[in-house]
Write an enzyme that holds these catalytic residues in place. Structure first.
Site, PDB file in Angstrom:
ATOM      1  N   GLU A 171      -5.534   0.165  -7.993  1.00 33.10           N
ATOM      2  CA  GLU A 171      -6.826  -0.156  -7.381  1.00 33.10           C
ATOM      3  C   GLU A 171      -7.616   1.093  -6.956  1.00 33.10           C
ATOM      4  O   GLU A 171      -7.850   1.300  -5.764  1.00 33.10           O
ATOM      5  CB  GLU A 171      -6.623  -1.074  -6.165  1.00 33.10           C
ATOM      6  CG  GLU A 171      -5.928  -2.382  -6.503  1.00 33.10           C
ATOM      7  CD  GLU A 171      -5.786  -3.309  -5.285  1.00 33.10           C
ATOM      8  OE1 GLU A 171      -6.150  -2.896  -4.166  1.00 33.10           O
ATOM      9  OE2 GLU A 171      -5.322  -4.444  -5.472  1.00 33.10           O
ATOM     10  N   GLU A 354      -0.956  -8.160  -9.247  1.00 32.71           N
ATOM     11  CA  GLU A 354      -0.929  -8.649  -7.854  1.00 32.71           C
ATOM     12  C   GLU A 354      -1.734  -9.923  -7.766  1.00 32.71           C
ATOM     13  O   GLU A 354      -2.833 -10.022  -8.332  1.00 32.71           O
ATOM     14  CB  GLU A 354      -1.571  -7.666  -6.870  1.00 32.71           C
ATOM     15  CG  GLU A 354      -0.735  -6.481  -6.524  1.00 32.71           C
ATOM     16  CD  GLU A 354      -1.429  -5.549  -5.519  1.00 32.71           C
ATOM     17  OE1 GLU A 354      -2.240  -6.022  -4.688  1.00 32.71           O
ATOM     18  OE2 GLU A 354      -1.150  -4.345  -5.595  1.00 32.71           O
TER      19      GLU A 354
END
Ligand code: IFM
Length: 455
Positions: A171, A354
């Site tokens: 991320e 995720e």
């Protein structure tokens, strides 16, 4: 009330060839802070009012001391893979040489995972930059990208063939924009253009790390993990639609397009020189080195409206129920994002690296009841199934998270685990969602093999 996870019997996700795993990250679970260098998150946590409950990552889930039992727990969940991250401040000395004691901690984990036939998905940067590099400018300093590649070189040589899949960055949106743009994450800096400067250096670091990985670890699958949300306009007005597209360009495409196509989205052409990162000759070629897979993290959608002072602003308008952290529960958004990316780019295979929810757990004599979280998993797994049916090549799914942990600026109050952690005793208890995940994963069948008819 949902008690188990169920997908259509013909779903590829009900076959053993579709990989299921659990995920966690070094700073969020390890603790053991006295045995590594200071990270930007240690420094950030020590500042007043940065972490909602005033906590820090010094002990966290004490995984540093409990890793063997935690791997037993992963085994109990019956998953195929564990997604962990390496703490850069644990494995490198300040002078840029390897800290072999720190590296050995991960080697022991990787060896134990191999013994148990659990595939290791290793993330090389999940936000815990060594503080001494931040003191030199952190990700605002181009040199950090090269330092990252040096660390990746050193650690991957030690890991040898113990790893199944490497992720360069987790991320980069969060590291760049939350850390250097708005300052709600470490190192807590803010500025109008700093997020994009940091983002460019992170992406450069990714590309340089990919070069290292293709030399040191050509047999692993090597790639990067992005967090995506659909950006929906608050109303049908042209202004809100333009604002929503700008949010998507700046928050999602800004990260994936350089990697897939070697260029930033066209919105860059509307920016002044000060707003753009400095892009040196050759950078985009480095950033767009081929990757073996792409990881997508998904949690929620964003509603966007036009603003008088900026390109867009976020609205709180989403009408659907929210998780305990306030994120709207919108499972269709996962299918939408997957299809959108599939239609825009020539993507390699995808892992959902995720997905999960902070929910209030109900602790009863019969165990930890978290049926809201279970429902979230049911609906989001269905969303992945729908994307596969629509033609997206998705190979696996990781629940976030293996266990409750340090949820960054939220501290320990927001729990994402499928395993409950009592932070007083460090006792772990599998939640109802964890049992349902285990049962679903365990119910997968072998892939159907069509044998030629004999006789
Ligand atoms: O806990 C984080 C994780 O570290 C990165 N992705 C989002 C999760 C939930 O906020």
């Amino acid at each position: 009330m949902t008690k188990k996870i169920q997908l259509p019997a013909d779903s590829p996700m009900t076959r053993k060839s579709f990989l299921f795993g659990v995920a966690a990250a070094s700073f969020q679970i390890e603790g053991g802070a006295d045995t590594r260098l200071e990270s930007i998150w240690d420094r950030f946590c020590a500042k007043p009012d940065k972490i909602a409950d005033g906590s820090d990552g010094l002990v966290a889930c004490d995984h540093f001391n409990r890793w063997e039992a935690d791997i037993d727990l992963i085994e109990q969940l019956g998953v195929d893979a564990y997604r962990l991250s390496v703490s850069w401040p644990r494995v490198m000395h300040k002078d840029g040489t390897l800290n072999s004691e720190g590296a050995d901690f991960y080697v022991r984990i990787l060896d134990r995972l191999a013994e148990k036939n659990i595939k290791a998905f290793v993330t090389l940067y999940h936000w815990d930059l060594p503080q001494h590099l931040e003191d030199q400018g952190g990700w605002l300093n181009r040199d950090t990208a090269y330092k990252f590649a040096e660390y990746v070189d050193a650690i991957t040589k030690v890991f040898g063939d113990r790893v199944h899949t490497y992720t360069t960055l987790n991320e980069p949106f969060c590291s760049a924009y939350l850390g250097y743009g708005v300052g709600v994450h470490a190192p807590g800096l803010s500025g109008p253009d700093e997020g994009r400067i940091a983002a460019h250096h992170l992406l450069l670091g990714h590309g340089l790390a990919m070069e290292v990985l293709s030399r040191n670890s050509p047999d692993t699958d090597n790639g990067i993990v992005f967090n995506f949300s659909p950006y929906h306009p608050e109303t049908d007005s042209e202004a809100d639609k333009i604002a929503a597209k700008a949010a998507d360009d700046l928050f999602s495409q800004w990260f994936i397009q350089p990697v897939m196509d070697g260029k930033y989205p066209d919105i860059i052409d509307t920016m002044s020189a000060a707003e753009k990162p400095v892009i040196c000759d050759g950078d985009m070629a480095i950033i767009s080195k081929p990757i073996d897979y792409i990881g997508i993290n998904y949690y929620t959608r964003e509603i966007i409206r036009a603003s008088d002072t900026a390109r867009f602003e976020k609205s709180e308008a989403g009408p659907l129920p929210r998780t305990d952290i306030g994120w709207e529960i919108y499972s269709d958004g996962l299918t939408e994002v997957l299809l959108d990316m599939h239609n825009r780019y020539k993507l390699p295979p995808i892992y959902i690296t995720e997905n999960g929810a902070a929910m209030k757990d109900v602790i009863t004599p019969d165990g930890v009841q978290d049926h809201d979280r279970l429902g979230y998993y049911q609906n989001h797994l269905m969303a992945v199934h729908n994307a596969i049916k629509a033609g997206v090549d998705i190979r696996g799914y990781f629940a976030w998270s293996l266990m409750d942990n340090f949820e960054w600026a939220e501290g320990y109050a927001k729990r994402f685990g499928i395993v409950y952690v009592d932070y007083e005793t460090q006792e772990r208890t599998i939640k109802a969602s964890g049992y349902a995940y285990r049962d679903f994963v365990g119910s997968r069948t072998k892939d159907v093999i069509h044998h030629a008819q004999v006789g």
